[in-house]
Design a protein around this motif. Structure first.
Motif, PDB file in Angstrom:
ATOM      1  N   SER A 151      27.042  -9.367 -18.085  1.00  0.00           N
ATOM      2  CA  SER A 151      26.681 -10.851 -18.844  1.00  0.00           C
ATOM      3  C   SER A 151      27.822 -11.469 -19.128  1.00  0.00           C
ATOM      4  O   SER A 151      29.143 -10.870 -19.564  1.00  0.00           O
ATOM      5  N   LEU A 152      27.514 -12.840 -19.661  1.00  0.00           N
ATOM      6  CA  LEU A 152      28.953 -13.548 -20.145  1.00  0.00           C
ATOM      7  C   LEU A 152      29.396 -13.021 -21.431  1.00  0.00           C
ATOM      8  O   LEU A 152      30.656 -13.028 -21.720  1.00  0.00           O
ATOM      9  N   TRP A 153      28.360 -12.583 -22.342  1.00  0.00           N
ATOM     10  CA  TRP A 153      28.888 -12.302 -23.869  1.00  0.00           C
ATOM     11  C   TRP A 153      29.506 -10.866 -23.616  1.00  0.00           C
ATOM     12  O   TRP A 153      30.559 -10.720 -24.287  1.00  0.00           O
ATOM     13  N   ALA A 154      29.106  -9.963 -22.540  1.00  0.00           N
ATOM     14  CA  ALA A 154      29.792  -8.543 -22.534  1.00  0.00           C
ATOM     15  C   ALA A 154      31.195  -8.884 -21.983  1.00  0.00           C
ATOM     16  O   ALA A 154      32.049  -8.086 -22.411  1.00  0.00           O
ATOM     17  N   ARG A 155      31.255  -9.818 -21.130  1.00  0.00           N
ATOM     18  CA  ARG A 155      32.564 -10.022 -20.438  1.00  0.00           C
ATOM     19  C   ARG A 155      33.431 -10.718 -21.723  1.00  0.00           C
ATOM     20  O   ARG A 155      34.802 -10.343 -21.605  1.00  0.00           O
ATOM     21  N   ILE A 156      33.064 -11.556 -22.195  1.00  0.00           N
ATOM     22  CA  ILE A 156      33.685 -12.109 -23.616  1.00  0.00           C
ATOM     23  C   ILE A 156      34.179 -11.187 -24.549  1.00  0.00           C
ATOM     24  O   ILE A 156      35.416 -10.991 -25.000  1.00  0.00           O
ATOM     25  N   GLY A 157      33.046  -9.921 -24.639  1.00  0.00           N
ATOM     26  CA  GLY A 157      33.819  -8.886 -25.701  1.00  0.00           C
ATOM     27  C   GLY A 157      34.735  -8.047 -25.083  1.00  0.00           C
ATOM     28  O   GLY A 157      35.911  -7.764 -25.428  1.00  0.00           O
TER      29      GLY A 157
END
Length: 156
Positions: A29-35
């Motif tokens: 997910s985008l959130w996971a990639r950001i992390g």
């Protein structure tokens, strides 16, 4: 050890988890990639700061909560400033992050903060929000002078 911000040590387990996440067979997910990008930007800034900026901007534009958007856009601007000077796309990323940040601040009515964000692009000679922001406050002479100065800078 976990990076506490002051120790300068990086959690190697977090780095490994971030790499595995990005290299896995599924699309995180985008959130996971950001992390993952946040972690990896500490060890490989040249490779991951641009990706972090792009992901933060993308997520910020998707969200409706203006307070979260302010934080994401501020983080994107900070990450863009940390990209190596002269790196391809650095100035565009910084400009996009600053514009997004000041726009959401103006939308929230946080004019003083938004004007402060406008100062960096104005100092760099980028056209954009500073002149309209001054005009909105009734500072028409300053707005006109700034718009004229930017127009002179934009000439070939």
């Amino acid at each position: 050890m976990t990076d506490t911000g002051n120790s300068g040590k990086i959690d190697q387990n977090a780095v490994l988890r971030a790499r595995v996440l990005l290299l896995g067979s599924g699309e995180p997910s985008l959130w996971a990639r950001i992390g993952a990008y946040r972690v990896l930007a500490q060890v490989s800034p040249k490779a991951y700061l641009p990706k972090l900026v792009d992901a933060l901007l993308e997520r910020g534009h998707e969200l409706r909560d203006p307070e979260v958007r302010v934080r994401l856009f501020a983080e994107a601007a900070e990450a863009a400033r940390r990209i190596e000077a002269g790196a391809p796309g650095r100035m565009d990323r910084l400009r996009n992050a600053l514009n997004a940040h000041q726009e959401v601040l103006f939308a929230l009515g946080r004019r003083a903060e938004a004007r402060a964000v406008c100062e960096e692009p104005a100092a760099a000679g980028w056209s954009g929000r500073p002149a309209p922001a001054l005009a909105e406050e009734g500072r028409f002479r300053e707005a006109a002078e700034l718009a004229q100065a930017v127009a002179l800078l934009d000439r070939p």
